[in-house]
Scaffold this motif. Structure first.
Motif, short mmCIF file in Angstrom:
data_model
loop_
_atom_site.label_atom_id
_atom_site.label_comp_id
_atom_site.label_asym_id
_atom_site.label_seq_id
_atom_site.Cartn_x
_atom_site.Cartn_y
_atom_site.Cartn_z
N MET A 12 0.49 -1.02 0.01
CA MET A 12 0.71 -0.19 0.16
C MET A 12 0.44 0.93 -0.13
SD MET A 12 -0.96 0.09 3.88
CE MET A 12 -1.35 -1.52 3.87
N SER A 13 0.22 2.17 -0.28
CA SER A 13 1.37 3.41 -0.40
C SER A 13 0.97 4.03 0.76
CB SER A 13 0.21 4.39 -0.88
OG SER A 13 -0.84 5.27 -0.55
N GLN A 14 2.30 4.87 0.87
CA GLN A 14 2.63 5.14 2.39
C GLN A 14 1.36 5.92 3.01
OE1 GLN A 14 5.85 8.53 2.54
NE2 GLN A 14 5.99 9.01 4.33
N GLN A 15 0.29 7.03 2.77
CA GLN A 15 -0.28 6.86 2.95
C GLN A 15 -1.52 6.24 3.46
OE1 GLN A 15 -2.95 9.99 0.61
NE2 GLN A 15 -3.94 10.67 1.87
N GLU A 16 -1.96 5.19 2.85
CA GLU A 16 -2.80 3.98 2.95
C GLU A 16 -2.06 3.45 4.62
OE1 GLU A 16 -4.74 3.06 -1.43
OE2 GLU A 16 -2.63 2.34 -1.00
N GLU A 17 -0.66 3.40 4.30
CA GLU A 17 0.09 2.36 5.38
C GLU A 17 -0.42 3.47 6.17
OE1 GLU A 17 4.60 1.89 6.24
OE2 GLU A 17 3.33 -0.65 5.30
N GLU A 18 -0.62 4.55 6.68
CA GLU A 18 -0.65 5.82 7.99
C GLU A 18 -1.65 5.67 8.41
OE1 GLU A 18 1.39 9.47 6.99
OE2 GLU A 18 3.79 8.52 6.46
N LEU A 19 -2.98 5.42 7.49
CA LEU A 19 -4.12 5.53 7.99
C LEU A 19 -4.50 4.27 8.12
CD1 LEU A 19 -6.37 7.18 4.69
CD2 LEU A 19 -6.16 8.09 6.70
N THR A 20 -3.92 2.76 8.19
CA THR A 20 -4.27 2.00 8.74
C THR A 20 -3.71 1.85 9.83
OG1 THR A 20 -3.94 0.84 6.46
CG2 THR A 20 -3.89 -0.70 8.52
N ARG A 21 -2.32 2.63 10.10
CA ARG A 21 -1.51 2.22 11.25
C ARG A 21 -1.95 3.01 12.24
NH1 ARG A 21 2.47 4.45 9.60
NH2 ARG A 21 4.06 2.56 8.85
N ALA A 22 -2.65 4.69 12.03
CA ALA A 22 -3.54 5.18 13.00
C ALA A 22 -4.67 4.05 13.04
CB ALA A 22 -3.57 6.78 12.42
N ALA A 23 -5.97 3.82 11.84
CA ALA A 23 -6.95 2.83 12.35
C ALA A 23 -6.49 1.90 13.86
CB ALA A 23 -7.07 2.47 11.25
N TYR A 24 -5.43 0.76 13.63
CA TYR A 24 -6.06 -0.10 14.31
C TYR A 24 -4.87 0.58 15.60
CZ TYR A 24 -7.47 -3.38 11.31
OH TYR A 24 -7.93 -4.10 10.63
N ASP A 25 -4.24 2.18 15.91
CA ASP A 25 -3.96 2.18 17.00
C ASP A 25 -4.74 2.94 17.88
OD1 ASP A 25 -1.44 1.81 17.45
OD2 ASP A 25 -0.67 4.22 16.08
N ALA A 26 -5.47 3.35 17.29
CA ALA A 26 -6.83 3.97 17.78
C ALA A 26 -7.76 2.65 18.71
CB ALA A 26 -7.36 5.02 16.93
N VAL A 27 -8.10 1.51 17.58
CA VAL A 27 -9.01 0.53 18.04
C VAL A 27 -7.89 -0.68 18.95
CG1 VAL A 27 -10.46 1.55 16.36
CG2 VAL A 27 -9.20 -0.82 16.09
N ALA A 28 -7.30 -0.23 19.25
CA ALA A 28 -6.62 -1.70 19.91
C ALA A 28 -6.74 -1.96 20.92
CB ALA A 28 -4.91 -1.35 19.94
N ASP A 29 -7.60 -1.54 22.28
CA ASP A 29 -6.94 -2.12 23.23
C ASP A 29 -9.11 -2.19 22.74
OD1 ASP A 29 -5.35 -0.98 25.18
OD2 ASP A 29 -5.94 0.96 24.69
N LEU A 30 -9.70 -1.96 22.69
CA LEU A 30 -11.32 -2.18 22.18
C LEU A 30 -10.91 -3.82 21.17
CD1 LEU A 30 -14.15 -2.09 21.46
CD2 LEU A 30 -13.60 -0.84 20.06
#
Length: 216
Positions: free
Chosen positions: A1-19
C-alpha cells in the motif's frame, strides 16, 4: 500500500487496539473450518517450527500456534497493537513493522501465518507483500493466508463508530483463485484451500489458502 494508506491503517488500529484486544482475546471469531486449516498448516511445518505471525495484531493467535508446538513471534504495523501483544502475551516476542518491508533475514521461518493481515493491501501492492512474506520462508516452508472473499474495496471504519472510534479503514476483497494465481506466479504452489459462505454475523464468504515455497 502507499505510505498514506499505510499511515491511515496504522492510525486506525492504534485507535482501536484496546477495544480489539479486549473484545477478541483468543479465537472467538473463528469457525471450526478455519481452526482446522490452522492445524493443517502447523502439521505441514515439522517439529518445533519457527513461525512468523505476520500482522499479529494484539497477539491473540500466538498462544494458539504455541499450543500446537510452534515457536511463534509476531510483527504488526500498529505500535499500539504490539503494545497489547507484549502486555497480553509476553511469552512471545512481537515487534512493529510493515509486511511490505520486514526486518527479517531471508529464509528465517518454517512458516508464515498471515491471518486476515493482507486485507488492507490494495491489489496493485499485493504481489510485493506476498513476495516479501515468501522471502523470509525457508525452502520447503509454508505460507498461510486468510481473507474475506469478494470484489472491490470497502470502508469498514463504521464498524468501530458504534464504540466511539471514528477511523478510516479500507478492506480489499478478492477471490481465492486470484490469491492462488498470485502465489503460483511467485513459484509457490497452493497445497490447501478453504472457501466457505458466511456464518453467524459474517456478511462475506471467507477463504484460507496455504502455499509452499519449493525446496531447492
Amino acid at each position: 500500500m502507499s505510505q498514506q494508506e499505510e499511515e491511515l491503517t496504522r492510525a486506525a488500529y492504534d485507535a482501536v487496539a484496546d477495544l480489539y484486544a479486549d473484545t477478541f482475546t483468543a479465537t472467538e471469531p473463528e469457525q471450526p473450518p478455519e481452526l482446522a486449516m490452522i492445524d493443517h498448516f502447523v502439521a505441514l511445518l515439522g517439529d518445533g517450527p519457527r513461525v512468523l505471525d505476520a500482522g499479529c495484531g494484539a497477539g491473540r493467535m500466538l498462544p494458539r500456534l504455541a499450543a500446537r508446538g510452534c515457536r511463534p513471534c509476531g510483527v504488526d504495523l500498529s505500535p499500539e497493537m504490539v503494545r497489547r501483544a507484549r502486555a497480553d502475551h509476553p511469552a512471545y516476542p512481537s515487534t512493529t513493522g510493515s509486511l511490505a518491508d520486514l526486518d527479517v533475514a531471508d529464509e528465517t521461518f518454517d512458516g508464515v501465518f498471515s491471518w486476515y493481515s493482507t486485507i488492507h493491501t490494495p491489489d496493485d501492492h499485493l504481489d510485493a507483500v506476498l513476495a516479501e512474506l515468501a522471502r523470509v520462508l525457508r525452502p520447503g516452508g509454508h505460507l498461510l493466508l486468510a481473507f474475506q472473499v469478494g470484489e472491490g474495496a470497502r470502508d469498514i471504519g463504521a464498524v468501530f463508530a458504534a464504540h466511539g472510534h471514528r477511523v478510516s479503514l479500507t478492506r480489499y476483497h478478492r477471490g481465492a483463485q486470484d490469491v492462488a494465481t498470485r502465489l503460483e506466479g511467485l513459484g509457490m504452489p497452493v497445497v490447501a484451500r478453504l472457501e466457505r459462505g458466511p456464518l453467524g454475523s459474517e456478511q462475506d464468504p471467507q477463504a484460507v489458502v496455504i502455499a509452499r515455497r519449493p525446496a531447492r
